[in-house]
Design an enzyme around this catalytic site. Structure first.
Site, PDB file in Angstrom:
ATOM      1  N   PHE A 148    -102.855  44.962 -29.336  1.00  0.00           N
ATOM      2  CA  PHE A 148    -103.833  44.114 -29.426  1.00  0.00           C
ATOM      3  C   PHE A 148    -103.363  43.059 -30.648  1.00  0.00           C
ATOM      4  O   PHE A 148    -103.111  43.403 -31.632  1.00  0.00           O
ATOM      5  CB  PHE A 148    -105.193  44.659 -30.125  1.00  0.00           C
ATOM      6  CG  PHE A 148    -106.066  43.713 -30.219  1.00  0.00           C
ATOM      7  CD1 PHE A 148    -106.958  43.146 -29.282  1.00  0.00           C
ATOM      8  CD2 PHE A 148    -106.668  43.303 -31.517  1.00  0.00           C
ATOM      9  CE1 PHE A 148    -107.711  42.041 -29.358  1.00  0.00           C
ATOM     10  CE2 PHE A 148    -107.715  42.279 -31.561  1.00  0.00           C
ATOM     11  CZ  PHE A 148    -108.138  41.984 -30.646  1.00  0.00           C
ATOM     12  N   ASP A 236     -97.286  42.181 -37.007  1.00  0.00           N
ATOM     13  CA  ASP A 236     -98.712  41.925 -37.011  1.00  0.00           C
ATOM     14  C   ASP A 236     -99.422  42.949 -37.894  1.00  0.00           C
ATOM     15  O   ASP A 236     -99.627  44.197 -37.509  1.00  0.00           O
ATOM     16  CB  ASP A 236     -99.448  41.964 -35.657  1.00  0.00           C
ATOM     17  CG  ASP A 236    -100.916  41.842 -35.628  1.00  0.00           C
ATOM     18  OD1 ASP A 236    -101.803  42.128 -36.687  1.00  0.00           O
ATOM     19  OD2 ASP A 236    -101.553  41.693 -34.429  1.00  0.00           O
ATOM     20  N   LYS A 265    -108.024  40.089 -41.765  1.00  0.00           N
ATOM     21  CA  LYS A 265    -108.969  41.139 -42.232  1.00  0.00           C
ATOM     22  C   LYS A 265    -109.335  41.253 -43.390  1.00  0.00           C
ATOM     23  O   LYS A 265    -110.035  40.585 -44.149  1.00  0.00           O
ATOM     24  CB  LYS A 265    -108.525  42.326 -41.313  1.00  0.00           C
ATOM     25  CG  LYS A 265    -108.722  42.313 -39.820  1.00  0.00           C
ATOM     26  CD  LYS A 265    -109.002  43.514 -39.293  1.00  0.00           C
ATOM     27  CE  LYS A 265    -109.549  43.408 -37.883  1.00  0.00           C
ATOM     28  NZ  LYS A 265    -108.547  43.039 -36.778  1.00  0.00           N
TER      29      LYS A 265
END
Ligand SMILES: *Cc1c(COP(=O)(O)O)cnc(C)c1O
Length: 411
Positions: A148, A236, A265
C-alpha cells in the site's frame, strides 16, 4: 507476479449501506458513529464525555500523543507569527527540518509535500527522472504483493489491493510486482526485465497488508541487489518510520542505507506533511521547476515537525517504543497464542498485527463498547495495534487484557 487487470470492471450504481450515507460527503469511508471531541496523551473523549484508550493514534499519526503541550504551544506561536509564504521565498523552518531529517536518516536532500501519497509520488517521479538519465525509455519499478503506497493514480498503480485499484483504470504500467520477502522472485523479475528496471519501492513492514514483516536480512539483500543492478532502493517509511518500530526508521534495524525514503503520517503529529528524502544520484534529479507544492514545507508544519523531533528525542520515545513494543508483543503471545482464533502475531515495536481466522471488523465497535478502546482492523481479519509511542507500561497491560477478552468471546 500477480496480474490485476488495470481495466477491471466496476459496478456502477452499487449502493453502500453505512451510517453516513445521507451526509453530503463522498462515500470514501464508512466510519463508526462515535465522534471524538478531545484528546490528551493516549486518551480521547467522545461527545458524551466518555474516555477511551487510543491504540490507533490516527493510524500511526499522533505518535507523541494527543494535544502534546509543546505542539500546542508551537502551533499557537507560529500561527500568530506566519503560517504561509510560498516556496518562492526562503523558509527557515523548512531548512531546519530538512537538516534534522537528513541527519536522522543519513540522506542528503528533502522534498516536502503534504501527505504520504505525495511523498511517494515524488519518489516515483525521481525514478522516472532516473530512467531518463539512464536512457531507459520504458522504465519499470519493482513493487510488492500486498503493498500500500497511497491513493494518487501512480500510487494506486503501485499498490496491490483491489479495493484501492478497481474502477480506476487504465493505471500506470511501470510497476512489476513480486511476493514480499521472496528473493527468488526478485531474481526472476530481474532476468525478465533486465535494464528496464530502474527502482524498487517497498514498505520495510507492510502495515495495511496486516503488519507483514520480511525475513531477517531481506532488506540487506535488497540493498545489495539494487546496488549491483543500478536500481534506486526506495523505502516507504510512511507508517513504519518516526520511531514506531523501535528505531527512528525501520530500515535502520538492518543498518542499510536506501537511495530514497518517504515519510509522512507522524512527522508533524497530525498536521499534514509528507517528505521524500534522497541520497546520491537521486538527490539531484529534480531541478528548479521540475516538481513543487503550494503548501508543502510551510513554516507552520515544518516548525511543528521540528518540535515533534525534539519531543521524541527529549522523551526518549524511540527506545520507549522498542520497550513497550516488546512488552506488548510478549503479553499478546503469552495470552493469545494458544487461542484457536489466532493465526499469527507479527510486527516490531508498536506496530503489531494479530491475524485471526475469520473477519473481525466488528471488533472495532466492540472494543469501543466493552473496553473503551480504539483498535484498528486491516485486511478484514487482522487487528492492527499502533498506539501512541508514549503508551505506559500499565496501559500496555490493559491493552493486552482487552485484546484477549475481545478475541476469547464469540464475535
Ligand atoms: C498511509 C500510507 C500511505 C499514504 O499516505 P497518505 O498521507 O494517506 O497519502 C502510503 N504508504 C504507507 C505505507 C502508508 O501507511
Amino acid at each position: 507476479m500477480t496480474a490485476i487487470s488495470s481495466t477491471s470492471t466496476f459496478a456502477f450504481g452499487q449502493t453502500s449501506a453505512f451510517t453516513g450515507s445521507s451526509l453530503p460527503l463522498m462515500q470514501t469511508y464508512s466510519p463508526l458513529t462515535v465522534s471524538f471531541v478531545r484528546g490528551k496523551g493516549t486518551r480521547v473523549w467522545d461527545q458524551q464525555g466518555i474516555e477511551y484508550l487510543d491504540a490507533v493514534a490516527g493510524i500511526a499519526v499522533t505518535n507523541i500523543g494527543h494535544s502534546h503541550p509543546r505542539i500546542t504551544q508551537v502551533i499557537q506561536e507560529q500561527a500568530d507569527l506566519l503560517m504561509h509564504t510560498s516556496n518562492h521565498y526562503s523558509i527557515t523552518w523548512q531548512h531546519e527540518l530538512a537538516e534534522r531529517l537528513t541527519q536522522l536518516t543519513g540522506m542528503q536532500r528533502v522534498f516536502f509535500g503534504n501527505s504520504g501519497s505525495e511523498a511517494n509520488e515524488a519518489a516515483f517521479k525521481l525514478a522516472r527522472r532516473y530512467a531518463q538519465h539512464k536512457g531507459v525509455l520504458t522504465p519499470k519499478v519493482v513493487v510488492m504483493e500486498n503493498a500500500f503506497h497511497g491513493r494518487s493514480l501512480a500510487m494506486i498503480s503501485a499498490s496491490d489491493s483491489p479495493s484501492v485499484r478497481n474502477g480506476f483504470g487504465p493505471l500506470i504500467n511501470d510497476f512489476v510486482r513480486i511476493p514480499f520477502g521472496d528473493l527468488d522472485a526478485l531474481d526472476a523479475v530481474t532476468q525478465r526485465y533486465g535494464d528496464q528496471i530502474v527502482a524498487l519501492l517497498i514498505e520495510p513492514i507492510q502495515g495495511e497488508a496486516g503488519v507483514i514483516t520480511p525475513p531477517v536480512g531481506y532488506l540487506t539483500a535488497l540493498r545489495t541487489h539494487c546496488t549491483r543492478n543500478g536500481w534506486l532502493l526506495m523505502l516507504d517509511e510512511i507508517q513504519s518510520g518516526m520511531g514506531r518500530t523501535g528505531a527512528w526508521f525501520a530500515y535502520q534495524h538492518e543498518g542499510i542505507q536506501p537511495d530514497v525514503v518517504t515519510i509522512a503520517k507522524a512527522l508533524a503529529n497530525g498536521l499534514p506533511i509528507g517528505a521524500c528524502l534522497a541520497a546520491g544520484i537521486a538527490a539531484d534529479l529534480f531541478t528548479p521547476g521540475s516538481h513543487g507544492s503550494t503548501f508543502g514545507g510551510n513554516p507552520l508544519v515544518c516548525r511543528v515537525g521540528c518540535a515533534v523531533l525534539d519531543v521524541i528525542e527529549e522523551e526518549g520515545l524511540v527506545l520507549h517504543a522498542a520497550q513497550r513494543g516488546t512488552q506488548l508483543k510478549d503479553r499478546l503471545e503469552n495470552r493469545l497464542s494458544h487461542l484457536l482464533q489466532v493465526q499469527a502475531i507479527r510486527g516490531h515495536g508498536l506496530l503489531l498485527g494479530i491475524q485471526l481466522n475469520k473477519p473481525c471488523r466488528s471488533l472495532m465497535q466492540r472494543a469501543l463498547d466493552r473496553h473503551r478502546l480504539l483498535i484498528n482492523v486491516t485486511r478484514e481479519n487482522t487487528i492492527r495495534l499502533l498506539p501512541p509511542l508514549i503508551i505506559s507500561e500499565a496501559e500496555v497491560d490493559t491493552l493486552a487484557d482487552a485484546i484477549h477478552d475481545l478475541i476469547s468471546q464469540e464475535w
